[in-house]
Design an enzyme around this catalytic site. Structure first.
Site: not given
Lengths: 416, 314
Positions: A62, A65, A96, A306, A324
């Site tokens: 996870h 980039l 995303n 993450d 976030f």
């Protein structure tokens, strides 16, 4: 690449050399000899270091980039440098981006940009177009182009009917769905764990239930449709319990946890430092304990970095206004090892950050054996050090760990 | 007793010691006497410039601060901006740094986001007074409330205080809980379950959803302003039902066995959380709160400005 590693402790449960201290000779990117003592040769660099450990290259399930779309936060180039600094030789990157990785072209863009590098980049395709949770993407086409799995990143598909269709379709093309379990309806503006610290700080809380209810729902759906799913990251003790029970019943699920959720608890949010604004949110000390127990008994399979690069404009603002995430590739192992070193063996940790991620994603695993290609991470699990700005290779600097003392450090990777 | 505050800013009650609170009260005693003189102004802060930075609408808090500052002879500038216009352009840090570049010594800030004042304090040098930050804290309100209770009862310690209404979205409730706890009062929060934070008991307060029981228990009832809608969600079915279940009127007050005091941070929704006959009754200390607000804010600004002067010359 030619190199001689001296007195390296091999951590590889699949290798006969596991837990043995050996010299390893690498020539042209291939492991040539593994022996007690290998003579130094001319033109071959020697790497010697006290307490040198070597494992197969680490794999992050996870990484965010920001390429394409937000290259000022991170591009593939800088992401690779950050991965190398953190000891990773493979990363799976989230869809995303802008545009979203939701068709063959974006998958090909990422794969072409990352070709022949020390870090293999495995794009994860979106499940729904623009991550909107409405229309299915051309998963089969993306799969053919090299997408490694499918996920809507940290957007949770709300509509149960849509999840059903995605699961059925994924099963039909034999691919993996990665689910971020969060019911936003329970806390539309939730940005921290709902508990005593959210109450004291006035920050909008998201209850543990928001995660658990989606873990529970997706377990039932996966069981019913007989499809393999992976929970991107869980963070609460109840989630661990739910997954443990589901696995005991033989339901085909796997789960990850983010490194920061193992070290930091929700008391940190009272500083209003937006580097602590992460998703899933930092939870309580007892959640951390449950997560660690889940890692120990195999309920949780994987630990993620993450890695979420954000620019200053997105982070040095009021907590409510901040985006976030924190960067994580450079610190992941240090964070994990600092949290776990007295509770899990180094071998178990390597399983969570190198072996299981590849198993779940279906990436062939490298081995540490003579005549096999060298895909290695060098590290020292007992090295004490302080993380500083200079250790950041990412374009973004959003981390709360500047100045943090860690135990354990990635020293480098060998992968050609 | 200490002569200086232990803090450079007033960010929240959380950050104050009991000594700080006592010092603020003692200083406010003096200023309360001053503002009741025919000449209400003193030249204490002639060389201090204060900006009142309001990113959220406020009438009474802003006026109260402005009066406190003027009574102390400070130079003041007022800045109001809706959050939306600021978020389109300048960041909070840029806005404040621009103002401070014009040699301003102190910032009084109201902001819709929790922690905004704490965040700002890490990036600028001037003293900050938090005039309300989202659902986090409203320390000057809590101090003036406790000061008012102290004035009426002689001491806050051991008093039973009920906070009634929308505790979930209330910075006034949170600061009051911190302040009253520090001063040794007992606190119960009361309201519809949807408006009481789930973990509020961990802050050392009791929860009661029954208004009658709560009023019979307390010495002081602090009522909070009720809004039907918050972020697009109705937490209560109607203001009518709220008034029926949690609204306080003179009739309710007369039925209580012993006299209690009614407080409200304002502005009141007359007929919702509080009826006019109760608001204007002998039970009510609402206008005393407003008066004390000026004295308390004078005390805080005066004490923080003392720190400024010391640091400038040391």
């Amino acid at each position: 690449m030619n190199m001689l590693l001296k007195s390296a402790k091999i951590i590889d449960s699949s290798s006969p050399f596991n837990q043995k201290v050996k010299d390893i000779l690498i020539k042209d990117g291939q492991i040539v000899t593994i022996a007690d003592k290998i003579k130094e040769e001319k033109d071959i660099a020697v790497f010697t270091r006290e307490n040198l450990h070597v494992s197969i290259g680490w794999c992050d399930m996870h990484t965010n980039l920001r390429d394409p779309g937000f290259e000022h936060k991170e591009n593939i180039e800088s992401g690779i440098l950050a991965a190398i600094a953190g000891g990773y030789t493979a990363i799976a990157c989230s869809p995303n981006t802008l545009p979203v990785i939701h068709s063959k072209s974006e998958v090909e863009y990422v794969i072409n940009k990352a070709k022949n590098r020390a870090v293999g980049i495995f794009p994860i395709g979106a499940i729904t177009k623009n991550l909107e949770g409405k229309d299915l993407t051309e998963m089969h086409d993306m799969l053919q182009a090299g997408a490694i799995a499918f996920s809507d990143g940290k957007k949770t598909i709300k509509n149960t009917g849509m999840i059903k269709i995605a699961m059925q379709y994924a099963k039909g093309i034999n691919t993996l769905l990665i689910i971020h379990p969060e019911d936003k309806d329970l806390a539309p503006s939730g940005m921290v764990h709902e508990g005593v610290h959210s109450t004291r700080s006035g920050l909008s809380g998201s209850p543990s239930l928001a995660e658990e209810i989606m873990v529970s729902k997706n377990i039932e759906l996966a069981a019913h449709y007989g499809v393999k799913i992976h929970f991107l990251a869980v963070s609460t003790s109840k989630s661990v319990e739910l997954i443990r029970a589901a696995k005991a019943k033989g339901i085909q699920i796997t789960a990850g946890v983010n490194a920061y959720n193992l070290l930091l608890d929700d008391s940190n949010i009272e500083t209003f430092d937006s580097n602590y604004k992460v998703n899933p949110p930092l939870r309580t000390k007892s959640d951390i304990e449950a997560l660690i127990n889940g890692l120990k008994d195999g309920t949780i399979d994987v630990i993620n970095s993450d890695h979420s690069p954000e620019d200053e404009e997105s982070k040095i603002v009021e907590f409510d206004q901040a985006r976030f995430g924190m960067i994580g590739l450079e610190t992941a192992f240090a964070v994990i090892n600092t949290s776990l070193n007295s509770k899990l063996s180094t071998e178990q940790i390597i399983e969570k950050i190198a072996i299981n991620p590849r198993k779940i994603l279906g990436i062939p695993s490298p081995t540490i054996a003579e005549k096999s290609k060298a895909n290695l991470t060098l590290f020292d699990p007992s090295f004490k050090w302080t993380f500083g700005l200079a250790d950041i290779k990412s374009k973004s600097k959003n981390t709360p760990f500047i100045g943090t003392d860690f135990i354990g450090k990635a020293l480098g990777v060998i992968n050609s | 007793m200490a002569e200086n505050l232990s803090v450079k800013h007033l960010l929240g009650i959380k950050h104050l010691t009991l000594d700080d609170i006592q010092l603020i009260f003692k200083t406010a005693d003096h200023f309360k006497e001053v503002i009741n003189r025919p000449i209400k102004k003193i030249p204490s802060l002639r060389d201090i410039t204060i900006v009142n930075l309001f990113f959220e609408n406020s009438t009474r808090t802003r006026i109260s601060f402005e009066l406190a500052e003027r009574r102390l002879s400070a130079d003041i500038i007022n800045f109001s901006a809706s959050q939306s216009s600021v978020s389109k352009g300048e960041t909070l840090i840029d806005t404040v740094k621009n103002i401070l570049a014009m040699k301003v010594d102190m910032v009084v800030m109201r902001h819709p986001n929790p922690g905004a004042a704490v965040f700002l304090s890490k990036h600028i040098n001037a003293s900050i007074v938090n005039a309300g930050d989202g659902a986090h804290e409203h320390p000057t309100q809590a101090l003036l409330d406790a000061y008012t209770i102290r004035e009426k009862y002689g001491d806050v310690k051991g008093k039973k205080i009920a906070i009634i209404g929308d505790v979930l979205h209330s910075r006034v409730a949170l600061s009051n809980i911190f302040c009253l706890n520090k001063l040794g009062a007992e606190v119960t929060v009361c309201g519809p379950a949807t408006l009481i934070p789930q973990y509020i008991q961990e802050l050392g307060v009791k929860v009661n959803h029954n208004l009658k029981e709560t009023l019979n228990w307390c010495d002081v009832a602090m009522l909070l302003r009720i809004q039907l809608e918050r972020q697009g969600v109705n937490f209560i079915p109607s203001l009518r039902e709220y008034a029926m279940t949690f609204g306080v009127n003179l009739d309710t007050l007369n039925k209580i066995e012993r006299p209690i005091t009614i407080m409200h941070p304002g502005p009141i929704n007359r007929g919702v959380e509080l009826s006019s006959d109760a608001a204007d009754s002998k039970h009510s200390l609402i206008l005393t709160q407003v008066e004390n607000g000026v004295a308390i804010r004078m005390a805080i600004i005066y004490l923080l400005a003392g720190n400024i002067t010391i640091s400038n010359f040391s």
